[in-house]
Design a protein around this motif. Structure first.
Motif, PDB file in Angstrom:
ATOM      1  N   ARG A   1      -7.737  -9.565  -3.003  1.00 23.67           N
ATOM      2  CA  ARG A   1      -6.894  -8.417  -2.707  1.00 23.67           C
ATOM      3  C   ARG A   1      -7.786  -7.207  -2.406  1.00 23.67           C
ATOM      4  O   ARG A   1      -8.786  -6.984  -3.088  1.00 23.67           O
ATOM      5  CB  ARG A   1      -5.981  -8.124  -3.892  1.00 23.67           C
ATOM      6  N   GLU A   2      -7.410  -6.439  -1.383  1.00 17.48           N
ATOM      7  CA  GLU A   2      -8.218  -5.293  -0.998  1.00 17.48           C
ATOM      8  C   GLU A   2      -7.374  -4.036  -0.883  1.00 17.48           C
ATOM      9  O   GLU A   2      -6.185  -4.079  -0.568  1.00 17.48           O
ATOM     10  CB  GLU A   2      -8.926  -5.554   0.340  1.00 17.48           C
TER      11      GLU A   2
ATOM     12  N   SER B   1      -4.733  11.959   0.395  1.00 17.48           N
ATOM     13  CA  SER B   1      -4.562  10.542   0.707  1.00 17.48           C
ATOM     14  C   SER B   1      -5.927   9.975   1.069  1.00 17.48           C
ATOM     15  O   SER B   1      -6.834  10.712   1.470  1.00 17.48           O
ATOM     16  CB  SER B   1      -3.583  10.336   1.868  1.00 17.48           C
ATOM     17  N   TYR B   2      -6.035   8.658   0.942  1.00 21.13           N
ATOM     18  CA  TYR B   2      -7.312   8.014   1.241  1.00 21.13           C
ATOM     19  C   TYR B   2      -7.022   6.650   1.845  1.00 21.13           C
ATOM     20  O   TYR B   2      -6.062   5.987   1.457  1.00 21.13           O
ATOM     21  CB  TYR B   2      -8.131   7.870  -0.042  1.00 21.13           C
ATOM     22  N   TYR B   3      -7.878   6.262   2.813  1.00 20.52           N
ATOM     23  CA  TYR B   3      -7.659   5.009   3.534  1.00 20.52           C
ATOM     24  C   TYR B   3      -8.913   4.143   3.524  1.00 20.52           C
ATOM     25  O   TYR B   3     -10.036   4.652   3.530  1.00 20.52           O
ATOM     26  CB  TYR B   3      -7.281   5.294   4.983  1.00 20.52           C
ATOM     27  N   ALA B   4      -8.702   2.856   3.584  1.00 24.59           N
ATOM     28  CA  ALA B   4      -9.806   1.944   3.827  1.00 24.59           C
ATOM     29  C   ALA B   4     -10.299   2.153   5.254  1.00 24.59           C
ATOM     30  O   ALA B   4      -9.510   2.471   6.153  1.00 24.59           O
ATOM     31  CB  ALA B   4      -9.356   0.502   3.630  1.00 24.59           C
ATOM     32  N   ASP B   5     -11.585   1.961   5.469  1.00 23.64           N
ATOM     33  CA  ASP B   5     -12.147   2.160   6.807  1.00 23.64           C
ATOM     34  C   ASP B   5     -11.474   1.257   7.837  1.00 23.64           C
ATOM     35  O   ASP B   5     -11.315   1.644   9.004  1.00 23.64           O
ATOM     36  CB  ASP B   5     -13.650   1.880   6.784  1.00 23.64           C
ATOM     37  N   SER B   6     -11.065   0.079   7.420  1.00 24.92           N
ATOM     38  CA  SER B   6     -10.493  -0.893   8.343  1.00 24.92           C
ATOM     39  C   SER B   6      -9.138  -0.469   8.907  1.00 24.92           C
ATOM     40  O   SER B   6      -8.703  -1.002   9.936  1.00 24.92           O
ATOM     41  CB  SER B   6     -10.362  -2.250   7.657  1.00 24.92           C
TER      42      SER B   6
ATOM     43  N   ARG C   1      -5.172   4.083  12.117  1.00 33.34           N
ATOM     44  CA  ARG C   1      -4.063   3.205  12.551  1.00 33.34           C
ATOM     45  C   ARG C   1      -2.903   3.223  11.560  1.00 33.34           C
ATOM     46  O   ARG C   1      -1.739   3.106  11.969  1.00 33.34           O
ATOM     47  CB  ARG C   1      -4.562   1.766  12.696  1.00 33.34           C
ATOM     48  N   PHE C   2      -3.197   3.335  10.279  1.00 38.42           N
ATOM     49  CA  PHE C   2      -2.171   3.338   9.244  1.00 38.42           C
ATOM     50  C   PHE C   2      -2.010   4.746   8.670  1.00 38.42           C
ATOM     51  O   PHE C   2      -2.983   5.510   8.578  1.00 38.42           O
ATOM     52  CB  PHE C   2      -2.567   2.405   8.095  1.00 38.42           C
ATOM     53  N   THR C   3      -0.781   5.063   8.268  1.00 40.37           N
ATOM     54  CA  THR C   3      -0.498   6.338   7.634  1.00 40.37           C
ATOM     55  C   THR C   3       0.363   6.114   6.405  1.00 40.37           C
ATOM     56  O   THR C   3       1.420   5.477   6.501  1.00 40.37           O
ATOM     57  CB  THR C   3       0.224   7.293   8.595  1.00 40.37           C
ATOM     58  N   ILE C   4      -0.077   6.642   5.276  1.00 43.55           N
ATOM     59  CA  ILE C   4       0.704   6.562   4.049  1.00 43.55           C
ATOM     60  C   ILE C   4       1.431   7.885   3.849  1.00 43.55           C
ATOM     61  O   ILE C   4       0.880   8.963   4.114  1.00 43.55           O
ATOM     62  CB  ILE C   4      -0.179   6.221   2.826  1.00 43.55           C
ATOM     63  N   SER C   5       2.690   7.808   3.431  1.00 43.16           N
ATOM     64  CA  SER C   5       3.472   9.014   3.179  1.00 43.16           C
ATOM     65  C   SER C   5       4.433   8.736   2.033  1.00 43.16           C
ATOM     66  O   SER C   5       4.613   7.588   1.631  1.00 43.16           O
ATOM     67  CB  SER C   5       4.238   9.434   4.428  1.00 43.16           C
ATOM     68  N   SER C   6       5.028   9.796   1.525  1.00 43.57           N
ATOM     69  CA  SER C   6       5.948   9.625   0.397  1.00 43.57           C
ATOM     70  C   SER C   6       7.140  10.542   0.524  1.00 43.57           C
ATOM     71  O   SER C   6       7.058  11.604   1.163  1.00 43.57           O
ATOM     72  CB  SER C   6       5.222   9.880  -0.921  1.00 43.57           C
ATOM     73  N   ASP C   7       8.228  10.107  -0.048  1.00 45.47           N
ATOM     74  CA  ASP C   7       9.440  10.911  -0.172  1.00 45.47           C
ATOM     75  C   ASP C   7       9.720  10.992  -1.670  1.00 45.47           C
ATOM     76  O   ASP C   7      10.293  10.060  -2.243  1.00 45.47           O
ATOM     77  CB  ASP C   7      10.594  10.255   0.584  1.00 45.47           C
ATOM     78  N   ASN C   8       9.287  12.094  -2.268  1.00 47.04           N
ATOM     79  CA  ASN C   8       9.401  12.189  -3.722  1.00 47.04           C
ATOM     80  C   ASN C   8      10.846  12.173  -4.191  1.00 47.04           C
ATOM     81  O   ASN C   8      11.156  11.649  -5.263  1.00 47.04           O
ATOM     82  CB  ASN C   8       8.692  13.443  -4.217  1.00 47.04           C
ATOM     83  N   ALA C   9      11.743  12.726  -3.392  1.00 47.81           N
ATOM     84  CA  ALA C   9      13.156  12.759  -3.766  1.00 47.81           C
ATOM     85  C   ALA C   9      13.736  11.348  -3.863  1.00 47.81           C
ATOM     86  O   ALA C   9      14.636  11.091  -4.660  1.00 47.81           O
ATOM     87  CB  ALA C   9      13.951  13.579  -2.763  1.00 47.81           C
ATOM     88  N   LYS C  10      13.189  10.446  -3.050  1.00 46.96           N
ATOM     89  CA  LYS C  10      13.650   9.059  -3.063  1.00 46.96           C
ATOM     90  C   LYS C  10      12.719   8.152  -3.867  1.00 46.96           C
ATOM     91  O   LYS C  10      12.949   6.939  -3.936  1.00 46.96           O
ATOM     92  CB  LYS C  10      13.754   8.525  -1.629  1.00 46.96           C
ATOM     93  N   SER C  11      11.669   8.718  -4.430  1.00 52.29           N
ATOM     94  CA  SER C  11      10.681   7.933  -5.180  1.00 52.29           C
ATOM     95  C   SER C  11      10.195   6.753  -4.357  1.00 52.29           C
ATOM     96  O   SER C  11      10.088   5.619  -4.860  1.00 52.29           O
ATOM     97  CB  SER C  11      11.286   7.442  -6.507  1.00 52.29           C
TER      98      SER C  11
END
Length: 134
Positions: free
Chosen positions: A45-46, A58-63, A67-77
């Motif tokens: 697992r990586e 936020s932090y991403y793996a180099d790979s 290309r990828f984006t992480i985001s959050s909706d705190n109201a919706k957890s």
């Protein structure tokens, strides 16, 4: 106790896009960070991406960077992973993970940093399969 439920996986061709979702329930108000990991067949697992629940980091793996984006909706957890320009090597089971607030035992939390190692996360989802064909 926190429960994490992922959704959004699927089968698609290289170059396509997919958005994964992970909804937290239980005591999401105690979240410090949420992240995504993946595990391809025959591999360990990586780390993929992580975001601090209070925002601003936020932090991403180099790979996957760019290309990828992480985001959050705190109201919706809920935390999302937008995956663009997918490649066959992105094929894996994707897992959502939650790191709960506990600065008494987490020096990185006291420093405001984000976890990037699976041992730093407290709860895990069941995983969702992403398959990218060439």
């Amino acid at each position: 106790q926190v429960q994490l439920v992922e959704s959004g996986g699927g089968l698609l061709q290289a170059g396509g896009s997919l958005r994964l979702s992970c909804a937290a329930s239980g005591r999401p108000f105690s979240l410090y960070a949420m992240g995504w990991f993946r595990q391809a067949p025959g591999k360990e697992r990586e780390f993929v991406a992580v975001t601090r629940w209070s925002g601003g980091l936020s932090y991403y793996a180099d790979s996957v960077k760019g290309r990828f984006t992480i985001s959050s909706d705190n109201a919706k957890s809920t935390v999302y992973l937008q995956m663009n320009s997918l490649r066959p090597e992105d094929t894996a089971v994707y897992y959502c993970a939650a790191d709960m607030s506990d600065s008494s035992r987490s020096s990185y939390q006291r420093a405001g940093a984000v976890p990037r190692v699976d041992a730093q996360f407290d709860y895990w989802g069941q995983g969702t399969q992403v398959t990218v064909s060439s």
